[in-house]
Design a protein around this motif. Structure first.
Motif, short mmCIF file in Angstrom:
data_model
loop_
_atom_site.label_atom_id
_atom_site.label_comp_id
_atom_site.label_asym_id
_atom_site.label_seq_id
_atom_site.Cartn_x
_atom_site.Cartn_y
_atom_site.Cartn_z
N UNK A 226 79.96 13.28 -21.50
CA UNK A 226 80.03 12.30 -20.49
C UNK A 226 80.67 11.10 -21.14
N UNK A 227 80.71 10.87 -22.41
CA UNK A 227 81.89 10.18 -23.23
C UNK A 227 83.26 10.27 -22.77
N UNK A 228 83.61 11.68 -22.86
CA UNK A 228 84.79 12.30 -22.49
C UNK A 228 85.20 12.01 -21.14
N UNK A 229 84.09 12.33 -20.10
CA UNK A 229 84.68 12.18 -18.64
C UNK A 229 84.71 10.69 -18.28
N UNK A 230 83.93 9.71 -19.13
CA UNK A 230 83.94 8.49 -18.97
C UNK A 230 85.13 7.94 -19.34
N UNK A 231 85.70 8.37 -20.40
CA UNK A 231 87.04 7.67 -20.76
C UNK A 231 88.23 8.28 -20.15
N UNK A 232 88.12 9.52 -19.46
CA UNK A 232 88.86 10.45 -18.81
C UNK A 232 89.12 9.38 -17.31
N UNK A 233 87.94 9.19 -16.96
CA UNK A 233 87.91 8.40 -15.55
C UNK A 233 88.35 7.13 -15.72
N UNK A 234 88.41 6.75 -17.05
CA UNK A 234 88.84 5.11 -16.87
C UNK A 234 90.76 5.11 -17.29
N UNK A 235 90.81 5.91 -18.24
CA UNK A 235 92.20 5.83 -18.74
C UNK A 235 93.04 7.05 -18.27
N UNK A 236 92.48 8.17 -17.58
CA UNK A 236 93.26 9.10 -17.01
C UNK A 236 94.04 10.05 -17.81
N UNK A 237 93.75 9.72 -19.03
CA UNK A 237 94.24 10.58 -20.21
C UNK A 237 93.33 11.56 -20.60
N UNK A 238 93.50 12.90 -20.58
CA UNK A 238 92.67 14.13 -21.23
C UNK A 238 92.37 13.65 -22.69
N UNK A 239 93.38 13.48 -23.35
CA UNK A 239 93.04 13.21 -24.92
C UNK A 239 92.77 11.61 -25.15
N UNK A 240 92.27 10.94 -24.28
CA UNK A 240 91.97 9.52 -24.52
C UNK A 240 91.07 9.25 -25.73
N UNK A 241 90.16 10.21 -26.11
CA UNK A 241 89.24 9.89 -27.19
C UNK A 241 89.90 10.12 -28.45
N UNK A 242 90.80 11.23 -28.41
CA UNK A 242 91.46 11.84 -29.72
C UNK A 242 92.55 10.64 -29.85
N UNK A 243 93.13 10.20 -28.97
CA UNK A 243 94.08 9.10 -29.07
C UNK A 243 93.54 7.87 -29.53
N UNK A 244 92.25 7.52 -29.12
CA UNK A 244 91.73 6.16 -29.65
C UNK A 244 91.39 6.47 -31.00
N UNK A 245 90.93 7.44 -31.58
CA UNK A 245 90.65 7.74 -32.71
C UNK A 245 91.74 7.89 -33.92
N UNK A 246 92.82 8.53 -33.33
CA UNK A 246 94.04 8.97 -34.46
C UNK A 246 95.23 8.02 -34.03
N UNK A 247 95.78 7.97 -32.78
CA UNK A 247 96.79 7.56 -32.67
C UNK A 247 96.91 5.91 -32.89
N UNK A 248 96.03 5.36 -31.94
CA UNK A 248 96.13 3.69 -32.27
C UNK A 248 95.89 3.17 -33.73
N UNK A 249 95.41 4.21 -34.51
CA UNK A 249 95.27 3.58 -35.94
C UNK A 249 96.08 4.44 -36.79
N UNK A 250 96.40 5.41 -36.70
CA UNK A 250 97.16 6.32 -37.76
C UNK A 250 98.38 6.35 -37.29
N UNK A 251 98.84 7.11 -36.28
CA UNK A 251 100.04 7.42 -35.85
C UNK A 251 101.04 6.47 -35.36
#
Ligand SMILES: Nc1ncnc2c1ncn2[C@@H]1O[C@H](COP(=O)(O)OP(=O)(O)OP(=O)(O)O)[C@@H](O)[C@H]1O
Ligand SMILES: [Mg+2]
Length: 482
Positions: A25-50
């Motif tokens: 449900x967290x995944x679907x929720x974030x997907x519904x908001x951002x439209x990005x399948x990897x939204x969660x992964x990006x939240x965790x990795x990209x915005x802070x590390x890459x």
């Protein structure tokens, strides 16, 4: 698979399903908001590390990197560096273990401690560090100065400590959550064990013990749920079973005792009959007087035996419920009056004062007339037999109660010892120590009376005081007037 394992598996299953659903449900929720399948992964990795830096910072880093590759010595030129750098960008140049340049001077010392070490391969070039209680995300490039000393350039940016803390603590939180789940599973397992598994185990053990013939245990249960009820029913069943086994043993014991009593009671008069007959045959009874005495004794003994056999026969037929009862509504006041009147002729002849006390209107009860007569005659024969007073008295009275009619037969005889009182209605029971006392009798009179009264749906009991007298009570169910 044991129930315990099944429960355990179902808890684990439920928890795994719950976590999966939560994540989905967290995944679907974030997907519904951002439209990005990897939204969660990006939240965790990209915005802070890459992508730890802004475009301006990235560009500044690229400039420095270019410099480091082509002309590293320029990095030692602080003025040059100040030119490249916008004042908002925090840049650090390190040569061996010395900070050559740091755009924020006050950090210099701390930086030396906190910045990561040299790494020629430049694989781990982005990460987060903590400087003076604040989180910084950085990009780093490692290179060699012409004099072979190790050089590093860093571009740092302070990040929100909350977000960083969350990112850092997330694995720990997940670990704690996992531990918590494990504890919940353990607790549930313990509770289920206590409330379901343990009582079921107790039942199984109980059944095993019953199977092996052991009925001397107890299954206790405090809970009121289905399992508790099951345990209580099982316990009731065990108690009933134990009682019935006990009764069975008692019946068996009674049967043996009955057989031995019958043999004894028949053997005694038979022995004396044989003795007297032998005496006659051997010519011992040589006078008419002796002969008469012998024959009288033989006759009495044979009569006794006949009576005993009759009583035994009656008793056993009553016991087997083979005697039909003609139950009817009997007016006891009239019935008792008639009975006493009939009996009193005999009693007067034997110097016994029999008295009937009855007042009030007609009192109807369910009874079999003939059988009740038998009961009363057994009671009166006892009153006569166990009489030790010169003035022999028997009082019969009738009382009306709520549901019953009560017949009371009281004598002023020798009374019954309190220790013997509970047994007088048992077959073959005689209160005197010697069974061959002067009074005679087989000990069946009251047993027969009791069988009859019970069969008529009533009850019989005794009260007695040694040396003073005995009262026997018969209660019969009241009936409608005929
Ligand atoms: N009215 C009584 N007074 C004193 N003792 C009594 C009286 N009635 C019964 N008992 C005692 O109770 C015992 C049992 O009585 P029950 O009538 O069953 O047997 P019995 O009189 O000994 O023999 P049976 O009646 O078969 O000839 C008697 O042996 C006697 O000891
Ligand atoms: Mg008797």
């Amino acid at each position: 698979m044991s129930i315990k394992t099944r429960f355990l598996l179902s808890y684990v299953g439920v928890i795994i399903i719950a976590i999966t659903l939560l994540l989905a449900s967290v995944f679907l929720f974030s997907f519904a908001i951002t439209g990005d399948v990897k939204a969660i992964e990006h939240f965790y990795k990209k915005s802070y590390v890459q992508k730890p830096l802004t475009t301006v910072e990235e560009n500044a880093f690229l400039d420095l990197k270019l410099l480091a590759k082509n002309n590293p010595l320029q990095l030692l030129d602080i003025e040059q560096l100040q030119k490249i750098n916008a004042p908002s960008i925090e840049t650090v140049v390190r040569k061996d273990h010395q900070i050559v340049y740091a755009s924020q001077k006050d950090h210099e010392k701390l930086l030396l401690k906190s910045l990561p070490g040299f790494e020629a391969t430049n694989i781990n070039s982005r990460d987060t560090i903590m400087i003076n209680q604040a989180f910084y995300t950085y990009v780093k490039f490692d290179f060699y100065f012409p004099d072979k000393s190790e050089g590093s350039i860093f571009v740092l940016r302070e990040v929100s400590s909350h977000a960083e803390l969350t990112r850092e603590l997330l694995p720990i939180l997940l670990g704690i959550l996992f531990l918590l789940f494990m504890m919940i599973i353990g607790l549930l397992n313990y509770l289920v064990s206590r409330s379901i598994i343990n009582p079921i185990t107790a039942l199984r053990e109980g059944a095993e013990r019953i199977k092996s013939g052991d009925l001397d245990f107890e299954i206790t249960s405090r809970s009121n749920d289905e399992i508790g009820q099951l345990n209580r029913s099982f316990e009731e069943m065990r108690v009933k079973l134990k009682e019935s086994v006990k009764l069975q043993l008692q019946y068996e014991e009674n049967r043996k005792e009955l057989l031995s009593n019958i043999s004894h009671d028949l053997k005694t008069p038979m022995t004396s009959i044989i003795g007297y007959v032998e005496g006659i045959k051997d010519g011992v009874a040589n006078t008419e007087e002796k002969m008469d005495k012998y024959l009288t004794t033989i006759y009495t003994k044979a009569k006794d035996m006949d009576l005993l056999i009759d009583e035994l026969f009656l008793f056993s037929k009553l016991d087997l419920k083979k005697i039909p009862f003609q139950m009817e509504s009997v007016n006891l006041r009239q019935y008792m009056h008639d009975y006493v009147e009939d009996a009193s002729f005999d009693f007067i002849a034997r110097d016994i004062h029999i008295q009937y006390i009855s007042a009030g209107s007609a009192l109807f009860a369910m009874a079999d007339r003939d059988k009740l007569r038998r009961v009363l005659s057994n009671l009166l024969s006892n009153s006569e037999k166990y009489m030790d007073k010169p003035y022999k008295q028997v009082i019969i009275s009738l009382h009306e109660q709520v549901d019953d009619a009560l017949i009371q037969v009281t004598d002023n005889g020798m009374g019954i010892d309190p220790t013997a009182l509970p047994y007088i209605f048992d077959r073959f029971y005689r209160a005197e120590p010697s069974r061959n006392s002067q009074t005679g009798g087989s000990g069946l009179g009251l047993a027969i009376a009791k069988q009859i009264v019970l069969e008529m749906g009533g009850d019989i009991w005794a009260k007695s005081e040694l040396t003073k007298g005995t009262s026997i009570f018969i209660s019969l169910k009241k009936a409608e007037e005929r």
